[in-house]
Design a protein around this motif. Structure first.
Motif, PDB file in Angstrom:
ATOM      1  N   LYS B 533       0.851  -1.196   0.000  1.00  4.92           N
ATOM      2  CA  LYS B 533       0.000   0.000   0.000  1.00  4.92           C
ATOM      3  C   LYS B 533       0.882   1.239   0.000  1.00  4.92           C
ATOM      4  N   HIS B 534       0.311   2.336  -0.429  1.00  9.88           N
ATOM      5  CA  HIS B 534       1.042   3.606  -0.393  1.00  9.88           C
ATOM      6  C   HIS B 534       0.886   4.237   0.989  1.00  9.88           C
ATOM      7  N   VAL B 535       2.007   4.655   1.573  1.00 10.26           N
ATOM      8  CA  VAL B 535       1.974   5.318   2.877  1.00 10.26           C
ATOM      9  C   VAL B 535       2.108   6.818   2.624  1.00 10.26           C
ATOM     10  N   PRO B 536       1.121   7.618   3.013  1.00 12.60           N
ATOM     11  CA  PRO B 536       1.267   9.052   2.764  1.00 12.60           C
ATOM     12  C   PRO B 536       2.432   9.610   3.575  1.00 12.60           C
ATOM     13  N   PRO B 537       3.174  10.555   2.998  1.00 10.30           N
ATOM     14  CA  PRO B 537       4.337  11.093   3.712  1.00 10.30           C
ATOM     15  C   PRO B 537       3.912  11.781   4.998  1.00 10.30           C
ATOM     16  N   SER B 538       4.689  11.568   6.053  1.00 14.39           N
ATOM     17  CA  SER B 538       4.428  12.213   7.346  1.00 14.39           C
ATOM     18  C   SER B 538       5.614  13.126   7.647  1.00 14.39           C
ATOM     19  N   PRO B 539       5.538  13.927   8.697  1.00 13.61           N
ATOM     20  CA  PRO B 539       6.684  14.806   9.014  1.00 13.61           C
ATOM     21  C   PRO B 539       7.970  14.018   9.259  1.00 13.61           C
ATOM     22  N   GLY B 540       7.840  12.742   9.617  1.00 13.34           N
ATOM     23  CA  GLY B 540       9.034  11.951   9.893  1.00 13.34           C
ATOM     24  C   GLY B 540       9.615  11.278   8.660  1.00 13.34           C
ATOM     25  N   THR B 541       8.972  11.456   7.491  1.00 13.09           N
ATOM     26  CA  THR B 541       9.458  10.798   6.277  1.00 13.09           C
ATOM     27  C   THR B 541      10.676  11.529   5.730  1.00 13.09           C
ATOM     28  N   LEU B 542      11.690  10.768   5.331  1.00 11.95           N
ATOM     29  CA  LEU B 542      12.868  11.378   4.707  1.00 11.95           C
ATOM     30  C   LEU B 542      12.547  11.660   3.240  1.00 11.95           C
ATOM     31  N   PRO B 543      12.494  12.950   2.843  1.00  8.62           N
ATOM     32  CA  PRO B 543      12.231  13.219   1.419  1.00  8.62           C
ATOM     33  C   PRO B 543      13.417  12.748   0.580  1.00  8.62           C
ATOM     34  N   THR B 544      13.147  12.142  -0.580  1.00  2.66           N
ATOM     35  CA  THR B 544      14.225  11.551  -1.374  1.00  2.66           C
ATOM     36  C   THR B 544      14.505  12.339  -2.652  1.00  2.66           C
ATOM     37  N   HIS B 545      14.155  13.631  -2.631  1.00  2.00           N
ATOM     38  CA  HIS B 545      14.488  14.454  -3.796  1.00  2.00           C
ATOM     39  C   HIS B 545      15.354  15.641  -3.405  1.00  2.00           C
ATOM     40  N   THR B 546      15.831  15.672  -2.175  1.00  2.00           N
ATOM     41  CA  THR B 546      16.544  16.854  -1.683  1.00  2.00           C
ATOM     42  C   THR B 546      18.055  16.680  -1.799  1.00  2.00           C
ATOM     43  N   PRO B 547      18.793  17.799  -1.742  1.00  2.00           N
ATOM     44  CA  PRO B 547      20.266  17.690  -1.728  1.00  2.00           C
ATOM     45  C   PRO B 547      20.761  16.796  -0.595  1.00  2.00           C
ATOM     46  N   LEU B 548      20.063  16.808   0.545  1.00  2.00           N
ATOM     47  CA  LEU B 548      20.471  15.955   1.661  1.00  2.00           C
ATOM     48  C   LEU B 548      20.466  14.484   1.243  1.00  2.00           C
ATOM     49  N   PHE B 549      19.381  14.088   0.555  1.00  2.00           N
ATOM     50  CA  PHE B 549      19.298  12.698   0.137  1.00  2.00           C
ATOM     51  C   PHE B 549      20.335  12.383  -0.944  1.00  2.00           C
ATOM     52  N   VAL B 550      20.558  13.344  -1.849  1.00  2.00           N
ATOM     53  CA  VAL B 550      21.593  13.132  -2.881  1.00  2.00           C
ATOM     54  C   VAL B 550      22.931  12.851  -2.204  1.00  2.00           C
ATOM     55  N   GLY B 551      23.233  13.641  -1.181  1.00  2.00           N
ATOM     56  CA  GLY B 551      24.482  13.444  -0.444  1.00  2.00           C
ATOM     57  C   GLY B 551      24.518  12.076   0.229  1.00  2.00           C
ATOM     58  N   LEU B 552      23.393  11.690   0.794  1.00  2.00           N
ATOM     59  CA  LEU B 552      23.304  10.396   1.465  1.00  2.00           C
ATOM     60  C   LEU B 552      23.515   9.243   0.475  1.00  2.00           C
ATOM     61  N   LEU B 553      22.929   9.403  -0.713  1.00  2.00           N
ATOM     62  CA  LEU B 553      23.047   8.369  -1.742  1.00  2.00           C
ATOM     63  C   LEU B 553      24.489   8.263  -2.239  1.00  2.00           C
ATOM     64  N   VAL B 554      25.092   9.428  -2.529  1.00  2.00           N
ATOM     65  CA  VAL B 554      26.497   9.426  -2.965  1.00  2.00           C
ATOM     66  C   VAL B 554      27.362   8.775  -1.892  1.00  2.00           C
ATOM     67  N   GLY B 555      27.115   9.144  -0.640  1.00  2.00           N
ATOM     68  CA  GLY B 555      27.900   8.589   0.459  1.00  2.00           C
ATOM     69  C   GLY B 555      27.758   7.081   0.560  1.00  2.00           C
ATOM     70  N   THR B 556      26.528   6.599   0.397  1.00  2.00           N
ATOM     71  CA  THR B 556      26.306   5.153   0.484  1.00  2.00           C
ATOM     72  C   THR B 556      27.071   4.414  -0.612  1.00  2.00           C
ATOM     73  N   VAL B 557      26.952   4.913  -1.850  1.00  2.00           N
ATOM     74  CA  VAL B 557      27.635   4.254  -2.976  1.00  2.00           C
ATOM     75  C   VAL B 557      29.144   4.258  -2.754  1.00  2.00           C
ATOM     76  N   LEU B 558      29.683   5.418  -2.383  1.00  2.00           N
ATOM     77  CA  LEU B 558      31.135   5.520  -2.242  1.00  2.00           C
ATOM     78  C   LEU B 558      31.635   4.685  -1.057  1.00  2.00           C
ATOM     79  N   LEU B 559      30.871   4.693   0.041  1.00  2.00           N
ATOM     80  CA  LEU B 559      31.320   3.941   1.220  1.00  2.00           C
ATOM     81  C   LEU B 559      31.350   2.450   0.947  1.00  2.00           C
ATOM     82  N   VAL B 560      30.261   1.941   0.359  1.00  2.00           N
ATOM     83  CA  VAL B 560      30.223   0.507   0.059  1.00  2.00           C
ATOM     84  C   VAL B 560      31.375   0.152  -0.877  1.00  2.00           C
ATOM     85  N   GLY B 561      31.561   0.974  -1.924  1.00  2.00           N
ATOM     86  CA  GLY B 561      32.625   0.712  -2.891  1.00  2.00           C
ATOM     87  C   GLY B 561      34.002   0.816  -2.258  1.00  2.00           C
ATOM     88  N   ALA B 562      34.179   1.804  -1.398  1.00  2.00           N
ATOM     89  CA  ALA B 562      35.497   2.021  -0.800  1.00  2.00           C
ATOM     90  C   ALA B 562      35.821   0.917   0.198  1.00  2.00           C
TER      91      ALA B 562
END
Lengths: 214, 580
Positions: B533-562
């Motif tokens: 089911k779709h869960v409507p976003p709540s104040p506690g949801t991490l938005p996945t279109h923000t620079p913060l998330f981009v940074g988190l994604l880059v960090g995850t890829v680089l950390l796993v690879g490194a």
């Protein structure tokens, strides 16, 4: 299982016919009509229909002092083997690479004892394909005096020829400036495609190198 | 780096990004089954004919298991066909050079290689394969392996977009539409453009020309002629780049003047390498009805790619100290020469386009080369190797790059969820134990097979016997091989002599495992997500279109690879760099 077998086999056959027969045949047909010379290997002919002198895109080996030398080639069993292109794949710290460079510098110096200028690096390192038709303008200029002396021709006349065969970056931006060694050597011998015709699109050279006509 | 180098890299990135939206929107229409003005009239009848003959009901969608079953069976047919063609090519037409049958181990390697979109090549096309094998075997796989990757991505995207759904699409429809409407038209245009620049396209035999100055071969015999290999190359080169396949028509790939004759052909091919993987990010955004999600993923890819491309070019421009030590050699860049490390590079491309290509071909799981990576400086060669080891998610293969990146996005929201103690969500779907298990498989299988493959190769005499460079560079050759095969890239430190039973069979296993043991878990995630089911976003949801998330994604890829690969890299390129 049978629900998958028929679509898998039929789709495979149909897509094979479409992308493996019709598509390459269509490209070949268009190429043969629109770009017949390019499609067959950009062969150079002194006159239309004449015997080919070489390919404008594939280098040839030269070691005579009266010719401009191309880049070293790692192909076997002979340099510039155009049916088996190859790089040296020597690693950067492999002693064999430094030894090969040293020997090539020595050969250039021996053929041209008076020339103490530093040797442009592309002239003493093997290309990726082993078929590189070009040297850098620096590498061509480095050889001007030697070629002029061997041919008993004024150096500035040979230098002008080098300038004429120097191709700039595409649109002034892309790639690197370069000199086609085979075309230059053919011009030295007075063979090659006549430069006066070079700007015509039908000529072997002009379509890709408009500046040859200058 | 030179000013011109900066301009060339900048121009490439700008043109690439400018094409993302138009092509991405078009591909969304293709996979959503919307009308395609112009193309429908020409190709619509072909598409419908295909379905009729194959007994496919285009409206009939399936769950993830039938989707995966059809995909695997279709891919198996590809392996068998390419294997068989090579084994009997000497009996078949379109073989003007009389190429003999290919050995069984090499045929198996090549069949696995092209079906998995890897395109590792232990052979040289001009001395091993007939024109028929290249067209009917390899060109076909270039198309359908790419269409397979895109189909998996589209299925995963549907899984994320749909709510409480039982189906993720129809594999036969996705395969057909991707091939017919995306890959085929783009390839036709690119192939003709490449011929206009000098890429050969003929069914005729090899050409023979006289040498201006006769030469002498290794045995001292005089050589007066040059035999010039030609063939139907342009049609194969176009799809090899657009489909992130990378297998060259000729052995030296896009370094061959007949495969990549000038800077313009180079620019077009370079663009084609990253074009579809980049545009699919926008397609993804469109299909989940939030284009910001696609741009965020594209931003993460670009942020990893650009600095690493600049690093490769800079390392190559700095030159080779071993060559600099030879008295009287000039490696400095000027208006008259590219300078730098020119061993294994072509003059028309110079250092800038060779370095940029190396980064692009390894970021995407393309694997075509226009310079010999084996001869790159230690750091210049480290970058492409590491880009491959990151799991081919920085652009990556067509489809496979983005589905890999979306799995990393799932991991990233999971890590973020752990930090704040909330159940992680991605695009309104809760990430639970099943998805995390499947995502872990996707993240762990490639590094495991890469490191095990490299370990096996260096522990056996046959494995070490293939090495052609001394010292740590020899280990780098083996590590690059395993990384390339185990992530479906296909480029090589090509000095390594891999045409033998050990490398051919081990390489084929690496390629097959890392392709299909990723595709199946990804489809499983698609099926499980679709059912949620779709869960409507709540104040506690991490938005996945923000620079913060981009940074988190880059960090995850680089950390796993490194974390996974730095120990191995330390033994190869890092030691080699420090030794000089």
């Amino acid at each position: 299982m049978r629900a998958y077998v028929r679509p898998a086999i039929v789709m495979f056959v149909l897509l094979t016919v479409l992308t493996g027969v019709i598509y390459p045949a269509a490209v070949t047909a268009v190429a043969a009509v629109a770009f017949p010379r390019e499609a067959r290997g950009s062969l150079i002919r002194a006159e239309p229909g004449g015997r080919p002198l070489g390919s404008a895109l594939i280098g040839q080996p030269f070691s005579d002092p009266k010719y401009f030398w191309p880049r070293p080639s790692a192909t076997a069993p002979v340099a510039y083997n155009a049916s088996a292109g190859s790089g040296s794949n020597l690693g950067p710290t492999n002693p064999a690479l430094a030894d090969a460079v040293r020997a090539r510098v020595a050969a250039l110096r021996a053929a041209d004892p008076g020339n103490v200028a530093p040797v442009p690096v592309d002239l003493v390192t093997a290309s990726a394909s082993g078929l590189d038709p070009h040297v850098s303008p620096a590498a061509a200029r480095f050889q001007v005096d030697r070629v002029a002396r061997a041919r008993r021709r004024p150096a500035d006349e040979v230098a002008r020829l080098v300038d004429r065969f120097t191709e700039p970056r595409t649109f002034g931006v892309l790639g690197e400036p370069r000199v086609n060694v085979l075309l230059l050597n053919l011009a030295l011998d007075g063979r090659g495609p006549p430069a006066a015709n070079a700007a015509e699109t039908s000529s072997p050279v002009g379509s890709r190198w408009p500046d040859v006509a200058r | 780096m030179t000013t011109n180098g900066t301009i060339q890299i900048g121009l490439f990135v700008l043109v690439l990004l400018a094409l993302v939206r138009p092509l991405g929107a078009f591909m969304a229409r293709v996979y959503e089954g919307e009308p395609l003005p112009g193309l429908d009239r020409v190709l619509g009848p072909v598409e419908r004919l295909f379905y009729r003959l194959a007994g496919v009901r285009p409206a009939g969608e399936t769950g993830w298991r039938p989707y995966a079953a059809g995909l695997l069976l279709f891919n198996l047919l590809g392996v068998l066909a390419v294997y068989g063609l090579q084994r009997v090519q000497h009996l078949l037409p379109l073989n003007p050079q009389g190429q003999a049958a290919v050995a069984p181990d090499l045929s198996f390697n090549t069949a696995a290689s092209f079906a998995t979109n890897t395109n590792w090549q232990s052979y040289s096309g001009e001395s091993s394969l007939s024109y028929l094998t290249q067209m009917l075997g390899l060109t076909v796989q270039n198309f359908v392996s790419a269409a397979t990757g895109m189909a998996v991505l589209v299925a995963l995207t549907r899984g994320l977009a749909r709510r409480s759904a039982a189906t993720i699409g129809n594999f036969w429809v996705d395969l057909t539409r991707g091939t017919l409407y995306v890959l085929l038209p783009l390839s036709l245009v690119l192939a003709v453009a490449l011929v206009s620049q000098g890429v050969v396209q003929t069914f005729g035999a090899y050409e023979t020309v006289p040498l201006v100055q006769p030469a002498v071969d290794a045995d001292g015999k005089p050589v007066t002629e040059q035999v010039i290999a030609v063939g139907p190359a342009a049609s194969q080169v176009a799809i090899k780049q657009l489909g992130t396949n990378g297998g060259g028509f000729f052995g030296v790939n896009s370094a061959h003047p007949f495969e990549n004759p000038n800077p313009l052909s180079n620019f077009l091919q370079l663009l084609s390498i990253l074009l579809i993987p980049a545009a699919l990010c926008y397609t993804f955004g469109r299909m989940v009805k939030d284009t910001r999600q696609g741009w965020a993923v594209l931003a993460a890819m670009t942020l990893i790619f650009v600095p690493l491309a600049v690093a490769t070019v800079a390392a190559e421009q700095a030159g080779n100290p071993g060559v600099a030590a030879v008295v009287g050699v000039d490696q400095a860049a000027s208006d008259l020469q590219s300078g730098g490390n020119t061993e294994g590079k072509e003059v028309r491309f110079g250092v800038v386009n060779s370095g940029l290509w190396a980064a692009a071909t390894s970021a995407a799981s393309n694997g075509s080369v226009n310079a010999m990576h084996d001869s790159f400086t230690p750091l210049g060669g480290l970058v492409p190797m590491w880009l491959i080891q990151l799991g081919e998610v920085v652009f990556g293969g067509v489809g496979s790059g983005l589905y890999g990146m979306l799995v990393f996005a799932v991991i990233a929201v999971f890590v973020a969820g752990l930090m704040v103690g909330r159940t992680p969500e991605y695009l309104g779907k809760k990430i639970e134990a099943f998805e995390m298990k499947m995502a872990s498989l996707v993240i762990l299988v490639p590094p495991a097979v890469v490191l095990l493959g490299a370990a096996v190769a260096v522990c056996t005499a046959a494995g070490r016997g293939a090495v052609t460079n001394p010292g740590p560079h020899g280990f780098s050759q083996v590590l690059y091989w395993a990384s390339s095969a185990g992530n479906n890239n296909g480029s090589a430190f090509a000095g390594l002599g891999t045409n033998n039973v050990l490398y051919n069979v081990a390489g084929a296993v690496l390629m097959l495992v890392s392709r299909y043991w990723l595709i199946v878990p990804v489809l499983a995630i698609a099926g499980s997500m679709a059912a949620k089911k779709h869960v409507p976003p709540s104040p506690g949801t991490l938005p996945t279109h923000t620079p913060l998330f981009v940074g988190l994604l880059v960090g995850t890829v680089l950390l796993v690879g490194a974390l996974t690969f730095i120990p191995a890299l330390a033994l190869g390129p890092v030691v080699e760099h420090l030794m000089k």
